[in-house]
Motif scaffolding. Structure first.
Motif, PDB file in Angstrom:
ATOM      1  N   SER A  98       0.810  -1.218   0.000  1.00  0.00           N
ATOM      2  CA  SER A  98       0.000   0.000   0.000  1.00  0.00           C
ATOM      3  C   SER A  98       0.848   1.275   0.000  1.00  0.00           C
ATOM      4  O   SER A  98       0.311   2.366  -0.150  1.00  0.00           O
ATOM      5  N   PHE A  99       2.160   1.142   0.153  1.00  0.00           N
ATOM      6  CA  PHE A  99       3.048   2.308   0.207  1.00  0.00           C
ATOM      7  C   PHE A  99       3.806   2.472  -1.107  1.00  0.00           C
ATOM      8  O   PHE A  99       4.122   1.504  -1.780  1.00  0.00           O
ATOM      9  N   GLU A 103       7.213   7.111   0.050  1.00  0.00           N
ATOM     10  CA  GLU A 103       6.669   7.116   1.405  1.00  0.00           C
ATOM     11  C   GLU A 103       7.546   6.329   2.379  1.00  0.00           C
ATOM     12  O   GLU A 103       7.540   6.596   3.575  1.00  0.00           O
ATOM     13  N   LEU A 104       8.295   5.371   1.867  1.00  0.00           N
ATOM     14  CA  LEU A 104       9.063   4.480   2.734  1.00  0.00           C
ATOM     15  C   LEU A 104      10.519   4.907   2.911  1.00  0.00           C
ATOM     16  O   LEU A 104      11.273   4.237   3.607  1.00  0.00           O
ATOM     17  N   GLY A 109       9.640   6.667   7.200  1.00  0.00           N
ATOM     18  CA  GLY A 109       8.995   5.620   6.423  1.00  0.00           C
ATOM     19  C   GLY A 109       8.971   4.299   7.165  1.00  0.00           C
ATOM     20  O   GLY A 109       7.965   3.584   7.149  1.00  0.00           O
ATOM     21  N   ILE A 113       5.550   2.331   8.441  1.00  0.00           N
ATOM     22  CA  ILE A 113       5.193   0.953   8.081  1.00  0.00           C
ATOM     23  C   ILE A 113       5.051   0.087   9.341  1.00  0.00           C
ATOM     24  O   ILE A 113       4.183  -0.783   9.408  1.00  0.00           O
ATOM     25  N   GLU A 116       1.606   1.034  10.874  1.00  0.00           N
ATOM     26  CA  GLU A 116       0.511   0.550  10.030  1.00  0.00           C
ATOM     27  C   GLU A 116       0.366  -0.969  10.157  1.00  0.00           C
ATOM     28  O   GLU A 116      -0.748  -1.492  10.268  1.00  0.00           O
TER      29      GLU A 116
END
Length: 141
Positions: A98-99, A103-104, A109, A113, A116
């Motif tokens: 989903s990333f 974003e990571l 990041g 993760i 999440e």
């Protein structure tokens, strides 16, 4: 009749104060147990490692290779996690996928993760809870 009302009133007030005090001290005990640091042996007993998982990222042409260490609240939850490896693996893949690569990137990041995945895994387990998730291997391409 007036003395009886006063006595009942005093008993009710004493019960409310006593109940409040008991609730306060029980909550303090629960918080103290939660704040207590776990020893290395306890962490090892309550942790599970995922396999190394490769999955596509949300950004086209990118993929990630990840592995996580999941610290669980108790031994029953660890046993459940070991039996639900397919669901844990699916949650990891869905979360990572989903990333986007952007974003990571960086420490934020990794933190994102971990948070999440911890939230997603909490929905998987019926017993106990996920105390924390750590990224133990992470590569992006």
């Amino acid at each position: 009749m007036g003395k009886l009302k006063k006595i009942i009133g005093v008993v009710i007030v004493a019960a409310v104060i006593g109940g409040g005090a008991a609730f306060y001290f029980m909550q303090k005990d629960v918080e103290a147990k939660e704040d207590k640091s776990l020893s290395a042996e306890e962490v090892a007993e309550l942790s599970v490692d995922t396999d190394i998982i490769t999955t596509n990222l949300a950004s086209p042409g990118n993929f990630g290779i990840v592995q996580f260490n999941i610290l669980l609240s108790d031994k029953d939850t660890k046993e459940e996690a070991e039996k639900r490896t397919a669901e844990v693996r699916a949650a990891v893949i869905a979360t990572v996928a989903s990333f986007t690569k952007d974003e990571l990137v960086g420490e934020s990041g990794i933190t994102l993760i971990e948070e999440e995945l911890a939230a997603r895994l909490s929905e998987v387990f019926e017993k106990g809870k996920v105390n924390r998730v750590l990224v133990t291997e992470f590569k992006m391409q």
